[in-house]
Design a protein around this motif. Sequence first.
Motif, mmCIF file in Angstrom:
data_model
loop_
_atom_site.group_PDB
_atom_site.id
_atom_site.type_symbol
_atom_site.label_atom_id
_atom_site.label_comp_id
_atom_site.label_asym_id
_atom_site.label_seq_id
_atom_site.Cartn_x
_atom_site.Cartn_y
_atom_site.Cartn_z
ATOM 1 N N MET A 1 13.242 -0.619 8.020
ATOM 2 C CA MET A 1 13.422 -3.059 8.246
ATOM 3 C C MET A 1 11.837 -2.998 7.015
ATOM 4 O O MET A 1 10.814 -3.079 7.225
ATOM 5 C CB MET A 1 13.787 -3.494 8.892
ATOM 6 N N ASP A 2 12.059 -4.266 5.545
ATOM 7 C CA ASP A 2 11.823 -4.577 5.240
ATOM 8 C C ASP A 2 11.942 -6.191 4.730
ATOM 9 O O ASP A 2 12.447 -6.696 5.949
ATOM 10 C CB ASP A 2 11.500 -4.498 3.538
ATOM 11 N N THR A 3 10.696 -6.990 4.872
ATOM 12 C CA THR A 3 10.900 -8.765 4.768
ATOM 13 C C THR A 3 10.787 -8.999 3.831
ATOM 14 O O THR A 3 9.789 -8.865 2.948
ATOM 15 C CB THR A 3 10.400 -10.033 6.163
ATOM 16 N N ALA A 4 11.013 -9.980 3.339
ATOM 17 C CA ALA A 4 11.442 -11.399 1.954
ATOM 18 C C ALA A 4 11.155 -12.964 2.909
ATOM 19 O O ALA A 4 11.729 -13.294 3.060
ATOM 20 C CB ALA A 4 12.064 -10.899 1.244
ATOM 21 N N THR A 5 10.022 -13.624 2.097
ATOM 22 C CA THR A 5 9.788 -14.508 2.385
ATOM 23 C C THR A 5 10.376 -15.693 0.747
ATOM 24 O O THR A 5 10.053 -15.885 0.032
ATOM 25 C CB THR A 5 8.538 -15.420 2.710
ATOM 26 N N ILE A 6 11.371 -16.711 1.390
ATOM 27 C CA ILE A 6 12.028 -17.366 0.509
ATOM 28 C C ILE A 6 10.726 -18.760 0.175
ATOM 29 O O ILE A 6 11.138 -19.437 1.287
ATOM 30 C CB ILE A 6 13.378 -17.514 0.766
ATOM 31 N N ASN A 7 10.597 -19.314 -0.152
ATOM 32 C CA ASN A 7 9.365 -21.127 -0.246
ATOM 33 C C ASN A 7 8.920 -20.753 0.399
ATOM 34 O O ASN A 7 8.300 -22.021 1.181
ATOM 35 C CB ASN A 7 10.530 -22.025 -0.338
ATOM 36 N N GLY A 8 8.127 -19.899 1.160
ATOM 37 C CA GLY A 8 6.934 -19.343 1.707
ATOM 38 C C GLY A 8 7.635 -20.319 3.250
ATOM 39 O O GLY A 8 6.656 -20.172 3.965
ATOM 40 N N LYS A 9 8.559 -20.182 3.751
ATOM 41 C CA LYS A 9 9.128 -20.975 4.763
ATOM 42 C C LYS A 9 10.091 -19.785 5.395
ATOM 43 O O LYS A 9 10.158 -18.818 6.841
ATOM 44 C CB LYS A 9 9.569 -22.096 4.637
ATOM 45 N N MET A 10 10.989 -19.367 4.800
ATOM 46 C CA MET A 10 12.108 -18.662 4.988
ATOM 47 C C MET A 10 12.121 -17.166 5.399
ATOM 48 O O MET A 10 11.856 -17.178 3.820
ATOM 49 C CB MET A 10 13.856 -19.077 4.443
ATOM 50 N N THR A 11 11.904 -16.428 6.250
ATOM 51 C CA THR A 11 11.185 -14.903 6.038
ATOM 52 C C THR A 11 12.957 -14.035 6.350
ATOM 53 O O THR A 11 13.698 -14.596 7.080
ATOM 54 C CB THR A 11 10.602 -14.371 6.771
ATOM 55 N N ILE A 12 13.398 -13.167 6.033
ATOM 56 C CA ILE A 12 15.037 -13.012 5.680
ATOM 57 C C ILE A 12 14.250 -11.329 5.916
ATOM 58 O O ILE A 12 13.146 -10.450 5.150
ATOM 59 C CB ILE A 12 15.819 -12.792 4.403
ATOM 60 N N SER A 13 14.612 -10.724 6.967
ATOM 61 C CA SER A 13 15.016 -9.572 6.741
ATOM 62 C C SER A 13 15.753 -8.222 6.644
ATOM 63 O O SER A 13 16.979 -9.394 6.886
ATOM 64 C CB SER A 13 14.295 -8.673 8.258
ATOM 65 N N TYR A 14 15.741 -6.903 6.047
ATOM 66 C CA TYR A 14 16.671 -6.397 5.362
ATOM 67 C C TYR A 14 16.174 -4.932 5.846
ATOM 68 O O TYR A 14 14.673 -4.345 5.788
ATOM 69 C CB TYR A 14 16.848 -6.627 3.821
ATOM 70 N N PRO A 15 17.389 -4.398 5.775
ATOM 71 C CA PRO A 15 16.852 -2.449 5.915
ATOM 72 C C PRO A 15 17.251 -1.564 5.316
ATOM 73 O O PRO A 15 16.937 -2.501 3.529
ATOM 74 C CB PRO A 15 18.674 -2.858 6.567
ATOM 75 N N ASP A 16 16.617 -0.511 5.760
ATOM 76 C CA ASP A 16 16.683 0.561 4.145
ATOM 77 C C ASP A 16 18.050 0.387 2.932
ATOM 78 O O ASP A 16 18.800 -0.070 3.899
ATOM 79 C CB ASP A 16 16.562 1.896 4.703
ATOM 80 N N GLY A 17 18.314 1.064 1.800
ATOM 81 C CA GLY A 17 18.859 1.186 1.105
ATOM 82 C C GLY A 17 18.798 -0.521 0.324
ATOM 83 O O GLY A 17 19.183 0.076 -0.872
ATOM 84 N N PHE A 18 18.334 -1.365 0.932
ATOM 85 C CA PHE A 18 18.283 -2.718 0.076
ATOM 86 C C PHE A 18 16.569 -2.668 -0.973
ATOM 87 O O PHE A 18 16.028 -1.894 -0.138
ATOM 88 C CB PHE A 18 18.135 -3.589 0.563
ATOM 89 N N HIS A 19 16.531 -3.239 -1.413
ATOM 90 C CA HIS A 19 15.928 -3.279 -2.669
ATOM 91 C C HIS A 19 15.048 -5.335 -2.987
ATOM 92 O O HIS A 19 16.466 -5.767 -3.463
ATOM 93 C CB HIS A 19 14.825 -3.072 -3.482
ATOM 94 N N GLU A 20 14.266 -6.009 -3.548
ATOM 95 C CA GLU A 20 13.975 -7.088 -3.835
ATOM 96 C C GLU A 20 13.994 -7.028 -5.336
ATOM 97 O O GLU A 20 13.172 -5.577 -6.073
ATOM 98 C CB GLU A 20 12.574 -7.325 -3.882
ATOM 99 N N MET A 21 15.274 -7.311 -5.950
ATOM 100 C CA MET A 21 14.984 -6.942 -7.439
ATOM 101 C C MET A 21 14.055 -8.061 -8.459
ATOM 102 O O MET A 21 13.061 -8.705 -8.160
ATOM 103 C CB MET A 21 16.353 -7.879 -8.333
ATOM 104 N N SER A 22 13.376 -7.475 -9.003
ATOM 105 C CA SER A 22 12.237 -7.102 -10.445
ATOM 106 C C SER A 22 12.488 -8.402 -11.095
ATOM 107 O O SER A 22 13.399 -8.858 -11.415
ATOM 108 C CB SER A 22 12.181 -6.406 -10.748
ATOM 109 N N GLN A 23 11.575 -9.018 -11.501
ATOM 110 C CA GLN A 23 11.602 -10.298 -12.485
ATOM 111 C C GLN A 23 12.810 -9.718 -13.398
ATOM 112 O O GLN A 23 13.312 -10.691 -14.204
ATOM 113 C CB GLN A 23 10.383 -10.980 -13.134
ATOM 114 N N SER A 24 12.562 -8.399 -14.884
ATOM 115 C CA SER A 24 14.193 -7.844 -15.229
ATOM 116 C C SER A 24 14.933 -7.663 -14.668
ATOM 117 O O SER A 24 15.948 -8.491 -15.468
ATOM 118 C CB SER A 24 13.280 -6.889 -15.555
#
Length: 154
Positions: A1-24
């Motif tokens: 599991m990885d995590t991502a934070t939105i707006n410095g407040k909301m933390t979302i965990s996501y499973p393998d297979g997902f990735h945070e999309m790059s700026q491009s």
Amino acid sequence: MDTATINGKMTISYPDGFHEMSQSELAAENHYGEVPKLCLSDPKRHIKISFSFKKYSVLTSALADPKGTVKSMQKRVSKLLSGYNYSLKGYCEQKIETLTAYGFDYSYEAQKINMLAKSFIAKDGRTFYYIHCYYRAELEAESLPVINEILSGS
């Protein structure tokens, strides 16, 4: 599991297979007229979950209610997808992290592929969060539990 934070407040965990999309990758996305702040993608399962947020004035945030605002968001989405066989499936409510989000389920067609989607609005103080989930209709049985797990944080 990885995590991502939105707006410095909301933390979302996501499973393998997902990735945070790059700026491009994000630059190529256009979710109802806005580029999302964060978009999680699982190309093998054909799932995308985008997150955006906007902080409003004290007056606007006091008067606006996510439950009431979701109907105007639904009308906007239906207009934008009118040429894509858009169909409203119904309204829903879901916990996203610690917030109660109000949303709607719908279907549409993209490049001859039947798609399902869920769109939500959640409010935290003066900040409104906009979450959109997209997945293929043919993969609903396996996609929906993954989406619900990510959104609920369980």
